[in-house]
Design a protein around this motif. Structure first.
Motif, PDB file in Angstrom:
ATOM      1  N   ALA A 122       0.828  -1.212   0.000  1.00 18.30           N
ATOM      2  CA  ALA A 122       0.000   0.000   0.000  1.00 18.30           C
ATOM      3  C   ALA A 122       0.863   1.263   0.000  1.00 18.30           C
ATOM      4  CB  ALA A 122      -0.923   0.004   1.200  1.00 18.30           C
ATOM      5  N   ASP A 123       1.899   1.282   0.831  1.00 19.47           N
ATOM      6  CA  ASP A 123       2.707   2.498   0.941  1.00 19.47           C
ATOM      7  C   ASP A 123       3.558   2.735  -0.298  1.00 19.47           C
ATOM      8  OD1 ASP A 123       1.490   2.721   3.324  1.00 19.47           O
ATOM      9  OD2 ASP A 123       3.255   2.341   4.570  1.00 19.47           O
ATOM     10  N   LYS A 124       3.875   1.644  -1.000  1.00 17.49           N
ATOM     11  CA  LYS A 124       4.618   1.826  -2.241  1.00 17.49           C
ATOM     12  C   LYS A 124       3.704   2.466  -3.293  1.00 17.49           C
ATOM     13  CE  LYS A 124       7.611  -0.303  -5.613  1.00 17.49           C
ATOM     14  NZ  LYS A 124       6.997  -0.579  -6.893  1.00 17.49           N
ATOM     15  N   ILE A 125       2.461   1.983  -3.371  1.00 17.10           N
ATOM     16  CA  ILE A 125       1.542   2.526  -4.377  1.00 17.10           C
ATOM     17  C   ILE A 125       1.154   3.969  -4.041  1.00 17.10           C
ATOM     18  CG2 ILE A 125      -0.754   2.292  -5.416  1.00 17.10           C
ATOM     19  CD1 ILE A 125      -0.344  -0.817  -4.743  1.00 17.10           C
ATOM     20  N   GLY A 126       0.845   4.209  -2.781  1.00 20.91           N
ATOM     21  CA  GLY A 126       0.437   5.554  -2.375  1.00 20.91           C
ATOM     22  C   GLY A 126       1.607   6.518  -2.268  1.00 20.91           C
ATOM     23  N   GLY A 127       2.816   5.964  -2.261  1.00 20.38           N
ATOM     24  CA  GLY A 127       4.005   6.808  -2.175  1.00 20.38           C
ATOM     25  C   GLY A 127       4.071   7.560  -0.852  1.00 20.38           C
ATOM     26  N   TYR A 128       3.564   6.942   0.201  1.00 20.22           N
ATOM     27  CA  TYR A 128       3.466   7.634   1.495  1.00 20.22           C
ATOM     28  C   TYR A 128       3.768   6.624   2.596  1.00 20.22           C
ATOM     29  CZ  TYR A 128       1.316  10.546   5.173  1.00 20.22           C
ATOM     30  OH  TYR A 128       1.071  11.295   6.285  1.00 20.22           O
ATOM     31  N   LYS A 129       4.933   6.777   3.208  1.00 20.00           N
ATOM     32  CA  LYS A 129       5.359   5.830   4.225  1.00 20.00           C
ATOM     33  C   LYS A 129       4.515   5.995   5.486  1.00 20.00           C
ATOM     34  CE  LYS A 129       9.862   3.904   5.598  1.00 20.00           C
ATOM     35  NZ  LYS A 129       9.238   2.891   6.349  1.00 20.00           N
ATOM     36  N   GLY A 130       4.055   4.895   6.038  1.00 24.75           N
ATOM     37  CA  GLY A 130       3.237   4.956   7.246  1.00 24.75           C
ATOM     38  C   GLY A 130       1.760   5.152   6.946  1.00 24.75           C
ATOM     39  N   GLY A 131       1.435   5.339   5.687  1.00 26.62           N
ATOM     40  CA  GLY A 131       0.046   5.580   5.298  1.00 26.62           C
ATOM     41  C   GLY A 131      -0.882   4.416   5.644  1.00 26.62           C
ATOM     42  N   PHE A 132      -0.402   3.199   5.397  1.00 26.81           N
ATOM     43  CA  PHE A 132      -1.245   2.030   5.622  1.00 26.81           C
ATOM     44  C   PHE A 132      -1.633   1.921   7.097  1.00 26.81           C
ATOM     45  CE2 PHE A 132      -1.758  -2.526   6.616  1.00 26.81           C
ATOM     46  CZ  PHE A 132      -2.742  -2.868   5.703  1.00 26.81           C
ATOM     47  N   GLU A 133      -0.639   2.116   7.958  1.00 29.23           N
ATOM     48  CA  GLU A 133      -0.886   2.010   9.391  1.00 29.23           C
ATOM     49  C   GLU A 133      -1.898   3.067   9.862  1.00 29.23           C
ATOM     50  OE1 GLU A 133       2.232   2.013  12.891  1.00 29.23           O
ATOM     51  OE2 GLU A 133       2.925   0.895  11.113  1.00 29.23           O
ATOM     52  N   ARG A 134      -1.732   4.294   9.364  1.00 25.11           N
ATOM     53  CA  ARG A 134      -2.665   5.372   9.712  1.00 25.11           C
ATOM     54  C   ARG A 134      -4.073   5.017   9.255  1.00 25.11           C
ATOM     55  NH1 ARG A 134       0.375  10.437   9.246  1.00 25.11           N
ATOM     56  NH2 ARG A 134      -1.551  11.624   9.107  1.00 25.11           N
ATOM     57  N   LYS A 135      -4.130   4.467   8.061  1.00 24.13           N
ATOM     58  CA  LYS A 135      -5.417   4.100   7.470  1.00 24.13           C
ATOM     59  C   LYS A 135      -6.117   3.040   8.317  1.00 24.13           C
ATOM     60  CE  LYS A 135      -5.024   3.885   2.934  1.00 24.13           C
ATOM     61  NZ  LYS A 135      -5.871   4.831   2.192  1.00 24.13           N
ATOM     62  N   MET A 136      -5.351   2.060   8.777  1.00 25.16           N
ATOM     63  CA  MET A 136      -5.941   1.005   9.594  1.00 25.16           C
ATOM     64  C   MET A 136      -6.489   1.578  10.892  1.00 25.16           C
ATOM     65  SD  MET A 136      -5.944  -1.838   8.016  1.00 25.16           S
ATOM     66  CE  MET A 136      -6.114  -0.949   6.480  1.00 25.16           C
ATOM     67  N   SER A 137      -5.788   2.554  11.453  1.00 24.87           N
ATOM     68  CA  SER A 137      -6.297   3.111  12.704  1.00 24.87           C
ATOM     69  C   SER A 137      -7.535   3.969  12.438  1.00 24.87           C
ATOM     70  CB  SER A 137      -5.203   3.827  13.502  1.00 24.87           C
ATOM     71  OG  SER A 137      -5.015   5.120  12.998  1.00 24.87           O
ATOM     72  N   VAL A 138      -7.567   4.653  11.299  1.00 29.18           N
ATOM     73  CA  VAL A 138      -8.772   5.425  10.946  1.00 29.18           C
ATOM     74  C   VAL A 138      -9.960   4.485  10.735  1.00 29.18           C
ATOM     75  CG1 VAL A 138      -9.816   6.872   9.145  1.00 29.18           C
ATOM     76  CG2 VAL A 138      -7.552   7.425  10.026  1.00 29.18           C
ATOM     77  N   ALA A 139      -9.705   3.341  10.090  1.00 30.73           N
ATOM     78  CA  ALA A 139     -10.796   2.369   9.884  1.00 30.73           C
ATOM     79  C   ALA A 139     -11.372   1.954  11.236  1.00 30.73           C
ATOM     80  CB  ALA A 139     -10.282   1.160   9.118  1.00 30.73           C
ATOM     81  N   GLY A 140     -10.490   1.791  12.225  1.00 25.37           N
ATOM     82  CA  GLY A 140     -10.942   1.436  13.567  1.00 25.37           C
ATOM     83  C   GLY A 140     -11.810   2.531  14.174  1.00 25.37           C
ATOM     84  N   LEU A 141     -11.405   3.782  13.974  1.00 26.43           N
ATOM     85  CA  LEU A 141     -12.173   4.918  14.512  1.00 26.43           C
ATOM     86  C   LEU A 141     -13.556   4.997  13.857  1.00 26.43           C
ATOM     87  CD1 LEU A 141      -9.360   7.646  14.430  1.00 26.43           C
ATOM     88  CD2 LEU A 141     -10.243   6.477  16.473  1.00 26.43           C
TER      89      LEU A 141
END
Ligand code: SF4
Ligand code: SF4
Lengths: 363, 87
Positions: A122-141
């Motif tokens: 995910a972070d390779k495609i989005g070009g944003y390191k740490g993005g996947f982890e942030r996204k997972m926590s937002v999904a939880g919220l």
């Protein structure tokens, strides 16, 4: 004017700014800068105009719409106008406090994009390191608050094989629906087509996976699937009911387009909400009337019975691949330009690894 | 006994431009006919399918045996599309 139907949906690109830089981004290659974005009160007025035109659903998109500080005010204004409000987001920038504010403003539904099934992809495609982890926590919220959630999975050559895991993740994240959209080749994606285009085997496999999940009586997830159209025999219908029939798209600076990819149509002049009422734009503007009905159609579309179904296919695709926006969509087997699509497919089958160009965020 | 409820993200909307009720959900807008409108207007999260059918049968002076399958099928179809939850 009487036989032009009222629009159902408005896609509002609030901003082109985005922390991610997906190589298939649907934003135009020429992006609107932050300073040219419409202010809150103009958007609020546009939402009211849209509702009185007949629009039912508003999709707040970008870029990353959470990059707009006034997002909760915009949601509240849209709800006050009577619109169903859907937020299309990467999740980046949605803190617990902002989600609370959006919920209080009456947000109806969140569509969270997933670029891949793990941080590495995910972070390779989005070009944003740490993005996947942030996204997972937002999904939880989002799940904690019980907001209605759709997972938006954008699929292409490098992640289509992960489809089963993608569907499983949508279930785990508490989504009621997953939208599996294979990249369509416009703008940035067209630039990166060689790296993104899936093989026929991948597409067949994906179709089988979707069919099996849909047939499973225990599957509760609603699955919407958009296969890549290059492999089809007939084109997808333009905007469902044809150009200027179901929805409109407004760019961050207020330019109104019949679809998000129409920026490439430099021969048309797209009106702006700052200088023309939305009603006049929808019913009267030359840009919205350009490909309505079938008077504009060349052969083979003109005498084809299928024109009532697909309206000659996608105008933006016709322009991108044939140079003529009024041509038959080259995906169509009857198109004199179908060989161009076949050549791209053949190129794709033999391609090995290709590098992609990330989109850039405007300031 | 099954009680239908509209889940979050789904609501009944009064469309004053098209002059009808519309069920709005994620990427869905279902324009409702008279019977769909009557059924969904009766969905309040408390009444069961059976009670809704009985109410509608009475209101339209129709036999319950005729109304029940319509109500059940309509709601089951929406449940499959996750526009209604049956709890
Ligand atoms: S860069 Fe990616 S996340 Fe951002 S707007 Fe484009 S597609 Fe969406
Ligand atoms: S010829 Fe035109 S109308 Fe007929 S199927 Fe092809 S694109 Fe559609």
């Amino acid at each position: 004017m009487s036989d032009i139907p009222a629009p159902f949906a408005l896609l509002a690109e609030l901003t082109h700014r985005c922390p991610l830089s997906c190589p298939y981004c649907s934003n135009p290659l020429e992006m609107v800068r932050g300073a040219q974005e419409l202010p809150t009160e103009i958007w609020a007025d546009v939402f009211a105009q849209a509702a009185s035109l007949g629009v039912l659903q508003l999709h707040l998109s970008g870029g990353e719409p959470a990059a707009r500080r006034d997002l909760p005010e915009l949601v509240a204004a849209a709800r006050a106008a009577g619109l169903y409000v859907n937020l299309i987001t990467s999740g980046i920038g949605l803190t617990p406090a902002r989600l609370d504010a959006l919920e209080a403003a009456g947000l109806d539904h969140v569509q969270l994009s997933l670029q891949g099934v793990n941080a590495q992809s995910a972070d390779k495609i989005g070009g944003y390191k740490g993005g996947f982890e942030r996204k997972m926590s937002v999904a939880g919220l989002i799940a904690e608050r019980g907001l209605a959630l759709t997972i938006n999975a954008v699929m292409h050559r490098t992640n289509l094989d992960d489809l089963p895991r993608m569907i499983e993740m949508a279930r785990e994240l508490g989504a009621r629906r997953i939208e599996i959209a294979c990249v369509q080749f416009y703008g940035w994606a067209l630039k990166n087509r060689a790296a993104l285009q899936p093989s026929r085997a991948q597409v067949d496999q994906a179709k089988a996976i979707v069919a099996a999940a849909r047939a499973d009586p225990a599957e509760r997830l609603v699955i919407d699937f958009v296969p890549p159209d290059y492999y089809a025999d007939y084109p997808k219908a333009c905007m469902g009911g044809g150009w200027g029939s179901t929805g409109l798209n407004i760019a961050p600076d207020g330019t109104v387009l019949p679809c998000h990819a129409a920026q490439t149509m430099t021969h048309l002049q797209f009106p702006n909400v700052q200088t023309m009422p939305l009603r006049e734009i929808w019913y009267g503007s030359a840009a919205f009337n350009a490909y309505r009905g079938d008077d504009w159609m060349p052969e083979p579309c003109r005498s084809c019975p299928r024109k009532a179904v697909d309206h000659g296919g996608c105008r933006c695709q016709a322009l991108a691949l044939t140079g003529d926006a009024a041509a038959t969509d080259p995906v169509c087997r009857k198109s004199p330009d179908r060989a161009k699509v076949d050549a791209l497919l053949a190129e794709g089958e033999s391609a090995t690894e290709a590098e992609w160009t990330y989109r850039m965020s405007p300031v | 006994m099954s009680v239908p409820v509209l889940p979050r993200g789904v609501r009944l909307h009064d469309d004053r431009v098209r002059n009808c009720k519309v069920l709005l959900g994620p990427e869905r807008a279902l324009i409702l006919d008279e019977s769909g409108t009557a059924i969904l207007s009766a969905v309040d999260g408390a009444r069961s399918i059976e009670q809704i059918a009985a109410d509608l049968a009475q209101r339209y002076s129709a036999p319950l045996e005729a109304v029940r399958p319509d109500v059940t099928n309509f709601l089951a179809d929406l449940a499959k599309r996750r526009l209604v939850d049956l709890v």
